[in-house]
Design a protein around this motif. Sequence first.
Motif, PDB file in Angstrom:
ATOM      1  N   GLU A  14       0.800  -1.222   0.000  1.00  0.00           N
ATOM      2  CA  GLU A  14       0.000   0.000   0.000  1.00  0.00           C
ATOM      3  C   GLU A  14       0.836   1.278   0.000  1.00  0.00           C
ATOM      4  N   LYS A  15       2.048   1.227   0.541  1.00  0.00           N
ATOM      5  CA  LYS A  15       2.877   2.421   0.646  1.00  0.00           C
ATOM      6  C   LYS A  15       3.579   2.771  -0.667  1.00  0.00           C
ATOM      7  N   ARG A  16       3.690   1.786  -1.575  1.00  0.00           N
ATOM      8  CA  ARG A  16       4.553   2.013  -2.732  1.00  0.00           C
ATOM      9  C   ARG A  16       3.880   1.825  -4.087  1.00  0.00           C
ATOM     10  N   ILE A  17       2.790   1.078  -4.124  1.00  0.00           N
ATOM     11  CA  ILE A  17       2.289   0.662  -5.430  1.00  0.00           C
ATOM     12  C   ILE A  17       1.578   1.781  -6.190  1.00  0.00           C
ATOM     13  N   ARG A  18       1.026   2.765  -5.494  1.00  0.00           N
ATOM     14  CA  ARG A  18       0.310   3.842  -6.179  1.00  0.00           C
ATOM     15  C   ARG A  18       1.223   4.583  -7.159  1.00  0.00           C
ATOM     16  N   ILE A  19       2.345   5.058  -6.680  1.00  0.00           N
ATOM     17  CA  ILE A  19       3.239   5.833  -7.532  1.00  0.00           C
ATOM     18  C   ILE A  19       3.830   4.971  -8.639  1.00  0.00           C
ATOM     19  N   THR A  20       4.079   3.696  -8.336  1.00  0.00           N
ATOM     20  CA  THR A  20       4.597   2.787  -9.357  1.00  0.00           C
ATOM     21  C   THR A  20       3.604   2.644 -10.506  1.00  0.00           C
ATOM     22  N   LEU A  21       2.351   2.404 -10.187  1.00  0.00           N
ATOM     23  CA  LEU A  21       1.336   2.228 -11.222  1.00  0.00           C
ATOM     24  C   LEU A  21       1.121   3.501 -12.026  1.00  0.00           C
ATOM     25  N   ILE A  22       1.049   4.623 -11.351  1.00  0.00           N
ATOM     26  CA  ILE A  22       0.859   5.900 -12.051  1.00  0.00           C
ATOM     27  C   ILE A  22       2.026   6.180 -12.990  1.00  0.00           C
ATOM     28  N   ASN A  23       3.239   5.934 -12.519  1.00  0.00           N
ATOM     29  CA  ASN A  23       4.421   6.156 -13.368  1.00  0.00           C
ATOM     30  C   ASN A  23       4.394   5.272 -14.607  1.00  0.00           C
ATOM     31  N   TYR A  24       3.998   4.016 -14.434  1.00  0.00           N
ATOM     32  CA  TYR A  24       3.972   3.090 -15.565  1.00  0.00           C
ATOM     33  C   TYR A  24       2.896   3.474 -16.575  1.00  0.00           C
ATOM     34  N   VAL A  25       1.719   3.811 -16.094  1.00  0.00           N
ATOM     35  CA  VAL A  25       0.650   4.225 -17.008  1.00  0.00           C
ATOM     36  C   VAL A  25       1.051   5.475 -17.780  1.00  0.00           C
ATOM     37  N   ASN A  26       1.529   6.476 -17.065  1.00  0.00           N
ATOM     38  CA  ASN A  26       1.889   7.739 -17.723  1.00  0.00           C
ATOM     39  C   ASN A  26       2.991   7.554 -18.755  1.00  0.00           C
ATOM     40  N   SER A  30       2.660   7.850 -22.825  1.00  0.00           N
ATOM     41  CA  SER A  30       3.421   8.933 -23.467  1.00  0.00           C
ATOM     42  C   SER A  30       4.171   8.467 -24.708  1.00  0.00           C
ATOM     43  N   ILE A  31       4.529   7.175 -24.758  1.00  0.00           N
ATOM     44  CA  ILE A  31       5.270   6.674 -25.918  1.00  0.00           C
ATOM     45  C   ILE A  31       4.344   6.011 -26.938  1.00  0.00           C
ATOM     46  N   GLY A  32       3.048   6.044 -26.653  1.00  0.00           N
ATOM     47  CA  GLY A  32       2.066   5.571 -27.622  1.00  0.00           C
ATOM     48  C   GLY A  32       2.007   4.074 -27.816  1.00  0.00           C
ATOM     49  N   LYS A  33       2.356   3.316 -26.792  1.00  0.00           N
ATOM     50  CA  LYS A  33       2.311   1.863 -26.881  1.00  0.00           C
ATOM     51  C   LYS A  33       1.016   1.331 -26.274  1.00  0.00           C
ATOM     52  N   SER A  34       0.484   0.277 -26.884  1.00  0.00           N
ATOM     53  CA  SER A  34      -0.669  -0.383 -26.279  1.00  0.00           C
ATOM     54  C   SER A  34      -0.156  -1.316 -25.186  1.00  0.00           C
ATOM     55  N   PHE A  35      -0.799  -1.247 -24.033  1.00  0.00           N
ATOM     56  CA  PHE A  35      -0.291  -2.017 -22.894  1.00  0.00           C
ATOM     57  C   PHE A  35      -1.404  -2.321 -21.904  1.00  0.00           C
ATOM     58  N   GLU A  36      -1.149  -3.292 -21.091  1.00  0.00           N
ATOM     59  CA  GLU A  36      -2.018  -3.615 -19.969  1.00  0.00           C
ATOM     60  C   GLU A  36      -1.135  -3.859 -18.747  1.00  0.00           C
ATOM     61  N   ILE A  37      -1.636  -3.483 -17.587  1.00  0.00           N
ATOM     62  CA  ILE A  37      -0.933  -3.738 -16.337  1.00  0.00           C
ATOM     63  C   ILE A  37      -1.827  -4.619 -15.484  1.00  0.00           C
ATOM     64  N   LEU A  38      -1.315  -5.766 -15.100  1.00  0.00           N
ATOM     65  CA  LEU A  38      -2.051  -6.673 -14.241  1.00  0.00           C
ATOM     66  C   LEU A  38      -1.354  -6.745 -12.881  1.00  0.00           C
ATOM     67  N   VAL A  39      -2.043  -6.283 -11.866  1.00  0.00           N
ATOM     68  CA  VAL A  39      -1.526  -6.394 -10.501  1.00  0.00           C
ATOM     69  C   VAL A  39      -2.085  -7.679  -9.905  1.00  0.00           C
ATOM     70  N   VAL A  40      -1.199  -8.560  -9.456  1.00  0.00           N
ATOM     71  CA  VAL A  40      -1.642  -9.812  -8.836  1.00  0.00           C
ATOM     72  C   VAL A  40      -1.360  -9.714  -7.338  1.00  0.00           C
ATOM     73  N   LEU A  41      -2.436  -9.510  -6.581  1.00  0.00           N
ATOM     74  CA  LEU A  41      -2.313  -9.376  -5.140  1.00  0.00           C
ATOM     75  C   LEU A  41      -2.386 -10.755  -4.495  1.00  0.00           C
ATOM     76  N   ASN A  42      -1.431 -11.037  -3.601  1.00  0.00           N
ATOM     77  CA  ASN A  42      -1.473 -12.333  -2.942  1.00  0.00           C
ATOM     78  C   ASN A  42      -1.310 -12.170  -1.430  1.00  0.00           C
ATOM     79  N   GLY A  43      -2.357 -12.546  -0.722  1.00  0.00           N
ATOM     80  CA  GLY A  43      -2.324 -12.539   0.730  1.00  0.00           C
ATOM     81  C   GLY A  43      -2.150 -11.167   1.351  1.00  0.00           C
ATOM     82  N   CYS A  44      -2.619 -10.111   0.707  1.00  0.00           N
ATOM     83  CA  CYS A  44      -2.457  -8.758   1.257  1.00  0.00           C
ATOM     84  C   CYS A  44      -3.341  -8.571   2.491  1.00  0.00           C
ATOM     85  N   LYS A  45      -2.733  -8.053   3.542  1.00  0.00           N
ATOM     86  CA  LYS A  45      -3.460  -7.796   4.781  1.00  0.00           C
ATOM     87  C   LYS A  45      -3.601  -6.294   5.045  1.00  0.00           C
ATOM     88  N   ASP A  46      -3.115  -5.493   4.126  1.00  0.00           N
ATOM     89  CA  ASP A  46      -3.185  -4.043   4.299  1.00  0.00           C
ATOM     90  C   ASP A  46      -4.202  -3.458   3.308  1.00  0.00           C
TER      91      ASP A  46
END
Length: 233
Positions: A14-26, A30-46
């Motif tokens: 929870e402390k780190r993934i927001r900025i990581t995802l935003i950076n990757y999407v942006n 910006s380079i005009g590539k088609s992409f998908e991001i799949l976050v696989v959460l496993n056993g998260c307690k937060d």
Amino acid sequence: MTEYSIIIPAHNEEKRIRITLINYVNYFRSIGKSFEILVVLNGCKDNTINVVKELEEKYKEINHANFDEAIGKGGALLEGFKLINGNLITYTDADGSTLPETLYELSEKISSYDGIIGSRWIKGAVIIKKQPLTRRIASRGFNILTRIILGLNYKDTQCSAKVFRKNVIDKIKDKVEPTNFAIDAILLYHMKKEGFKIKEEPITWEDKEFSTLRIRKVIPNMFMALIKTKFKK
């Protein structure tokens, strides 16, 4: 077909993934590539899942799969492989230690190879912030084990920047048993057995704080995973 599928395993991030995802999407937008991001959460307690759901509503490229029980990095990747369709399948860590531009630049060097992996331990690598000494020692020790047990000639199997062609993943994904942090080496071992050519390339990388890795517990488990993989009939 989507050009890039980016899998990000997440366990209590929870402390780190927001900025990581935003950076990757942006960046990939910006380079005009088609992409998908799949976050696989496993056993998260937060609050990781709520952070991801919030961004999922904002960015159409983000999706998630959630596993209530911890299935480890390896289990998360193998589940992720079943759900994505990009020509190039990549994965990286939720902490943002590999910048999106670094991952993209790595993919651009794949050339005629079947895959390409980032390395922090070969000439040309730029390390902005080093890992703690204990982590570096553990990394070198594990690298020796991968060479001895699995016959892998890479200097860095564990770097969080890898790109593979879809046919490579499709060929091996059902042959790999779930494990945790040894999954990188085990995937490369099966690729080697199938005759795929994987290139190692220096990258720019930065250690991030708040690691959840527990060296004393992880290393013995990784060792046993290598042994099990090597001698599996």
